[in-house]
Each structure stands twice: as C-alpha cells, then as structure tokens.
Enzyme design. Structure first.
Site, PDB file in Angstrom:
ATOM      1  N   GLU A 182      -7.153  -0.462   0.752  1.00  0.00           N
ATOM      2  CA  GLU A 182      -7.381   0.963   0.459  1.00  0.00           C
ATOM      3  C   GLU A 182      -6.615   1.340  -0.804  1.00  0.00           C
ATOM      4  O   GLU A 182      -7.148   1.878  -1.753  1.00  0.00           O
ATOM      5  CB  GLU A 182      -6.891   1.794   1.640  1.00  0.00           C
ATOM      6  CG  GLU A 182      -6.964   3.282   1.394  1.00  0.00           C
ATOM      7  CD  GLU A 182      -6.174   4.039   2.448  1.00  0.00           C
ATOM      8  OE1 GLU A 182      -6.400   3.794   3.636  1.00  0.00           O
ATOM      9  OE2 GLU A 182      -5.331   4.871   2.064  1.00  0.00           O
ATOM     10  N   MET A 208       8.057  -1.498   1.905  1.00  0.00           N
ATOM     11  CA  MET A 208       8.111  -2.832   2.518  1.00  0.00           C
ATOM     12  C   MET A 208       6.821  -3.651   2.305  1.00  0.00           C
ATOM     13  O   MET A 208       6.903  -4.815   1.890  1.00  0.00           O
ATOM     14  CB  MET A 208       8.444  -2.692   4.001  1.00  0.00           C
ATOM     15  CG  MET A 208       8.868  -3.964   4.635  1.00  0.00           C
ATOM     16  SD  MET A 208       9.469  -3.673   6.291  1.00  0.00           S
ATOM     17  CE  MET A 208      11.215  -3.570   6.016  1.00  0.00           C
TER      18      MET A 208
END
Ligand SMILES: CC(=O)SCCNC(=O)CCNC(=O)[C@H](O)C(C)(C)COP(=O)(O)OP(=O)(O)OC[C@H]1O[C@@H](n2cnc3c(N)ncnc32)[C@H](O)[C@@H]1OP(=O)(O)O
Ligand SMILES: CCCC(=O)O
Length: 444
Positions: free
Chosen positions: A244, A223
């Site tokens: 990240e 998503m």
C-alpha cells in the site's frame, strides 16, 4: 489510460472563488496524503465565519490544516479521517478530529456502493498534460472513486509533485469543473526515524524468513521500514513489491538492485503501490519511472488481489498484544492513535498467498510516564481496539524472538508470547496466565 469523458470543460478560478463554492452543511472530500490541497484549504479557512457544519473527509494530514487551525473549537468545520497522522491525533485529543474505522482497501467500494454525499472534491494533482490528464503523483488511493461521486470536482495543481505511472492514476479534464493554481510546494517529506537496536533485532529475525523472490508489503511506522535496511545487508534478491505504502526503505532496495519482481504473478517486474511517502530521494526515484505503478487502493489492498502473488510477505507493526495473540495497533485505550489501515487485509492476503507469511512486529516494551511497560499483556488496555484478531495472527516478532501462532492452542500461544516478552515481565505474565486459566496446571 482510457479517457472517461465526463463532458466537462474545466475553468481556471482563484482559490477564493473555489472556496466560495462551499455552503454550510456541505460534505467535502480533500485529496489525501500528498494529494491534500493547501491553497484551497487556506481560502476555505478564511471563510470560516460565514460557514457552519462543513464536513471534510481526509486521511493522514501531513501538514497543519488551515481549517483546523482557524477553528480550534470545531464550530465551523468537522474533520473526519480515514487514518490518523500525529497531527490528526493531536486534533482528536482536542476533540475536533474524528476517525472513520475502515479497512483501507475497501474505501473505493464504499464510495461506489453507498454513494455518500460529496458536494465538493478538491484534490492536488500535477498540471494538465498535453492529453488533458492531471496526474495524481504518488497518491492514487480512492481519488477516482471520490470523483465519481462528486457534484463538483476541483483540481489544485502543483508541478512539484512527481509524475507517477499507474493505471488510472489521474483525472481527465472532461471530469473536472475547476482548476486552482497551487503554491508549488514540494510534497511533504516523512523523515525516517533512526534505526535502533530493537528495530535491528526484529528486522534481522524477519529478514531471515524472507526468501529470494518473495513479494513484500511494508507497513507504516519505523520498525517495518527497518526491515528493508536489514534486507540490504542480507543476500536476498529478486524481491517483488506489492504494497500500500511505498517507503524510503523500498526505494533503497530498488536502487541497490534487490527488487526485480521477476517472480510476481501480478504485474511482474513492476513495483505496485497506492501511495508514496518518504523523502525527496523516494520522490525522485518514482518520478516518470515506469518500474513503479501507483494504483487505486482496492488494487493493492484487497486480500483476493494480494493472494495472487506467491510468497507474499506482509510486515506490519502493533502497539500492544494480549496473550491470545490479539493485536491492538491503532489505539491506546479510548485514545485513537492511527487506524486499521491495510494491516488486516495484508495479514489475510499474505496468509492466502501460496508460501505467504505475515509478520506483526513490536518492541517488547515502551515508556510511559518514566516507567517501562510491557507491550505483551494478559488483557488489552480497556477500550483498546483489536486490529488483527487472534485467529488471523501468524508470526509475531519482538527483539526476543519470533513465534508462529497459527495452529497453536490458547495455552501454546500464551507460552510462546510470554517467551517474546521482555525478561523482566515474563514471570508476572506467567503468573497472570495461570491465574486466569490460559496456562493449565499440567504440561506447561
Ligand atoms: C501502510 C501499509 O502498507 S498498510 C498496513 C500498515 N498499517 C498498520 O499496520 C496500521 C496500524 N499500525 C500503525 O498505525 C503504526 O504501525 C503504529 C502506530 C503501530 C506504529 O507507528 P509508528 O509511527 O512507528 O509509531 P510511534 O512509535 O511514533 O507511535 C505513534 C503513537 O502511538 C503511541 N504509542 C506507541 N506505542 C504505544 C503503546 N504501546 N501504548 C500506547 N501508546 C503507544 C505513541 O506514544 C505515539 O503517540 P504520540 O505521538 O501522541 O506520542
Ligand atoms: C494511510 C494508511 C496507512 C495504513 O494503511 O496504515
């Protein structure tokens, strides 16, 4: 890069010789994500009958691990993971893989502060360059912190991984004891799941909230990555990236010229990440590309770092949310699914950033045993672990809408979340909320 002389002169040895360095009871750190060793892993698995109680730390296994396949009952090797992949999850279901709860950005500090035993560190990296450096490719994470703690450092070389720029994204020969030649396999690809209608609806709601010059973090899972596709369709420009995980969606936005990073305060103009995981298109894009900076995970995930950019937008996924706004993103009751990862740290960093926003997204329902269930519930499944507490929750998004929970009373949260649930479950949720006093008799 600064050279950090460790006074060592690495020696080339075979994978079998490297595996022979391991003793029963040793602690090993495998390089993580695309830094996971393969030929060493196979050679260690071949020694299983000579070994007992060898403990291995790892993260997000991308391929079957030979030590686990060779030891299905976990009699010889113990497997500890900082974050589960689908493979780790299956091994956990089988009782041979163990999760270590952690905020991912704290891992380097964990090694430096507590100095845990690391008898052997074995990390995949590119072959040594003319200056004596082994580049970690698209996986910097906590590799350097592990090396600082390790008694023996082994590098498994692989020229097929991309060469990635970034401060201290590598290890110098003077810090390495042994070099093992790898098998030259290209880095594992993570295929992108097709974007469905629900992803598209959620993506559109989030994309509407993203302004020119926003600095994005895209979390793991289908998503969040779908949001990038919707951003491609929107007119948004001059995006920055401080994340990240570097995903294919970010690669596409970059190739489409939507990312310039001009509004970033930290590393303006640069796309900052700690690991890249996607298809070969992504690996090609980052190879020897100075626009991309692969940094240690404390430099991407610590909230005091994240907040230094303005308009940080953190987009992460969850599997279940209760009517208070607590997100359980990493477990299904007592069954561990993935990990805290960087979710909580990015939620906090985004909120602390000037003009920042965090989005926790979820599809309103999921299927279990042929039955459709609501992900928005009165109570979390017993045993479920809270990844983001209610006090940290900002925007929640389902295909039915978006709600900002900051500043909302318990009753207002319950009301807003019921409005984001699938219509088939709203009546039941409202009745439960009233029965348990989350919604009072008057005013609501
Ligand atoms: C990477 C960064 O930049 S840092 C921040 C991002 N990190 C996080 O947000 C950490 C927590 N989040 C996550 O780990 C992921 O986003 C997830 C697990 C929420 C979703 O990831 P996806 O890969 O899209 O999940 P997917 O739909 O494949 O489901 C994963 C597993 O969870 C299970 N699952 C999903 N939803 C539910 C649910 N509501 N209840 C129970 N189990 C569920 C699935 O069945 C599947 O298990 P299986 O493989 O045994 O069938
Ligand atoms: C490998 C960790 C992914 C995450 O932060 O969720």
């Amino acid at each position: 890069m600064k050279v950090n002389p460790g006074g060592k002169t690495p020696r080339h040895i075979s994978a079998a010789e490297a595996a022979a360095l391991v003793k029963s009871g040793d602690w090993l750190d495998y390089g993580v994500i695309t830094g996971q060793p393969d030929v060493f892993d196979a050679a260690l698995a071949a020694r299983k009958d000579e070994l007992e109680g060898v403990k291995i730390r790892n993260c997000l296994s991308l391929r079957p691990r030979a030590v686990l396949e060779a030891d299905p009952e976990g009699k010889h090797f113990l497997w500890f993971s900082w974050h589960f992949s689908g493979y780790d999850r299956k091994k956990h279901d089988a009782g041979i893989s163990h999760y270590i709860p952690v905020n991912l950005g704290e891992i380097p500090d964990y090694y430096r502060r507590f100095n845990p035993p690391v008898d052997v560190a074995i990390i995949k990296a590119r072959p040594m360059d003319e200056n004596g450096w082994f580049n970690f490719g698209g996986a910097n994470l906590w590799h350097r912190a592990v090396i600082e703690c390790a008694r023996t450092v082994i590098i498994e070389t692989n020229p097929a991984i991309p060469h990635c720029e970034g401060e201290m994204n590598g290890v110098h020969a003077s810090e390495v004891d042994f070099i093992v030649e790898g098998d030259g396999q290209p880095p594992t690809e993570l295929p992108n799941s097709p974007i469905g209608d629900v992803d598209r609806a959620v993506g559109r709601l989030i994309a509407n909230e993203i302004e020119d010059g926003a600095c994005l973090q895209i979390g793991i899972g289908g998503m969040p990555n779908a949001v990038c596709a919707l951003l491609l369709d929107s007119g948004v420009k001059d995006l920055g990236i401080h994340t990240e995980m570097l995903t294919d969606g970010i690669g596409e936005l970059y190739r489409a010229g939507r990312i310039t990073g001009v509004a970033k305060r930290l590393q303006p103009g640069k796309i900052v990440y700690s690991f890249a995981l996607g298809t070969k298109e992504l690996y090609r894009t980052i190879d020897r590309n100075p626009d991309f900076q692969c940094l240690a995970v404390e430099n991407t995930n610590m909230p005091h770092v994240i907040m230094q950019n303005d308009k940080v937008v953190a987009i992460n996924n969850t599997t279940q949310m209760d009517l208070q706004g607590q997100a359980a993103s990493e477990s299904d009751g007592h069954r561990h699914i993935s990990g805290t990862g960087g979710q909580l740290q990015f939620v906090r960093g985004a909120y602390a950033s000037k003009g920042g926003k965090s989005f926790i997204c979820l599809a309103s329902t999921y299927e279990r045993k042929g039955q459709r269930r609501s992900r928005i519930v009165l109570n979390l499944t017993p045993g479920n672990v809270v990844t983001t507490p209610r006090s940290d929750m900002m925007y929640v998004v389902t295909e039915y809408g978006i709600a900002n929970l900051k500043g909302k009373s318990v009753a207002d949260r319950a009301k807003a979340l019921i409005g984001l649930a699938h219509p088939d479950f709203r009546e039941d949720l409202e009745r439960q909320a009233r029965e348990h006093g989350l919604l009072p008799r008057h005013y609501y």
